[in-house]
Write an enzyme that holds these catalytic residues in place. Sequence first.
Site, short mmCIF file in Angstrom:
data_model
loop_
_atom_site.label_atom_id
_atom_site.label_comp_id
_atom_site.label_asym_id
_atom_site.label_seq_id
_atom_site.Cartn_x
_atom_site.Cartn_y
_atom_site.Cartn_z
NE ARG A 108 27.89 22.41 56.64
CZ ARG A 108 26.91 23.09 56.06
NH1 ARG A 108 26.35 24.10 56.67
NH2 ARG A 108 26.50 22.75 54.85
CB SER A 177 37.38 16.25 54.19
OG SER A 177 36.19 16.41 53.46
CG ASP A 230 36.60 18.58 50.90
OD1 ASP A 230 37.26 17.70 50.29
OD2 ASP A 230 37.13 19.49 51.55
#
Length: 497
Positions: A108, A177, A230
């Site tokens: 994203r 992550s 994250d």
Amino acid sequence: MGKVAVGAAVVCAATAVAVAALVVRHRMRSSGRWARAMGILREFDEKCAAPIGKLRQVADAMTVEMHAGLASEGGSKLKMIITFVDTLPTGDEKGLFYALDLGGTNFRVLRVQLGGKEGRVGKQEFTEVSIPPRLMTGTSDELFDYIATELAKFVGAEGEDFHVSVGRQRELGFTFSFPVKQTSISSGTVIKWTKGFSIDDAVGEDVVAELTKAMERKGLDMRVAALVNDTIGTLAGGRYYDNDVTIAVILGTGTNAAYVERAHAIPKWHGLLPKSGEMVINMEWGNFRSSHLPITEYDQALDVESLNPGEQIFEKMISGMYLGDIVRRVLHRMAEEAAFFGDTVPPNLKVPFILRTPDVSAMHHDTSPDLRVVGCKLKDILGISNTSLKIRKVVVKLCDIVATRGARLAAAGILGIMKKQGRDTIRDGEKQRTVIAMDGGLFEHYTKFSQCLEITLKELLGEEVAGTIVIKHANDGSGIGAALLAASHSQYLEYES
Ligand code: ADP
Ligand code: MG
């Protein structure tokens, strides 16, 4: 009555007796089977039990391991990674910032205009792009060229509502992550890939340098101001909205936690003490293990057959990737040893990971009187049709056992962190508020799981302390969190008044 008739009557009577005997035997067999199935269920339930006393032992073990991991590199199963994040967002952040979140099959990108204490988060836009599977196992250049191209497109579509100050570079917070050895707030080398990625030539390389080179190749002028995972993003995003956020927990495909530690309580840190006196620690708590964990033979089998045997034991009892498969394993045993679903073992029950945690969640939340959802899931996923209500109830009970154990253990883990922080008791009558930022699909969507976690944590803390904590769902904390960390680690910060 003639001879023939007498004979027929005798045969009839004999047949009736035989049939009755068969029925009785069948009943006995099926009640024996049922008893055996219930035996398996009962034993599993007992082995999974996590009463308060046991949870306290787990919490204490967590605190002990945290100390050990902070004392020396490799001192514990808990890596207790120093993140170089020593300042969290305050609300004063201003300007245009970007974030990139890479940690699964999609990535994203997001941009946000921050307006300081008054303006807060102004306009915000994001886009999600899936990564072509061939790039997940290709070369570093191919992957990062793809990401930089998509990022450049997104930047190219930046509208009038967003403003980057004249003469300044755009800045980006990068949520990555995968396991990284952090070397500064904006650099870190890839330790290994997970979750289906395998890009050999990137291992050991600085992931920020790889991204930066790709952005240069694509003519995108942007600087990576912060590299985080994250959990750190969620902590930062949570803190932006609430100053009392000191713990972040991810419960999604995997599980992890991060928290704010006092810098002088980190013996393995040999750098300068940060001005704030604080340092965010990425615990990597999924790798926690302890003899106090209620581990069953099903967990052991799952671990042995997993891609990473012996690792991530806590994660394998708690997170979304595994809960469904634990349920499947118990059902398989009941089918095999107690003919729970009839004389043959349904073939799909042998397929690892065929039953996913969202399915378990859907069955667990089924409120229809005939447990229709359970019936459908058993039929559609496992190919078992015409299940009785009695059988469906047992399946729901199994889901409950597995989810309850996971949620209670997660609560014990949080208590361990609060103990380390000294926030598990009320000191000097001072009511210190503690907010825990939670994120991840398991926490967000599995209501019975998140409710159980919250109730258990409050029970562990006792009424008075329970009144000082808040569990907050930080929706997409990690996306905005990375942008906020880019802002609080901006290269232009010193020049601001
Ligand atoms: P990730 O952890 O991969 O970054 P998410 O935070 O979105 O992604 O979590 C996705 C995970 O959450 C899924 O793998 C699944 O295990 C779990 N999950 C998603 N939806 C549900 C649901 N309805 N019930 C239970 N678990 C769910
Ligand atoms: Mg995620």
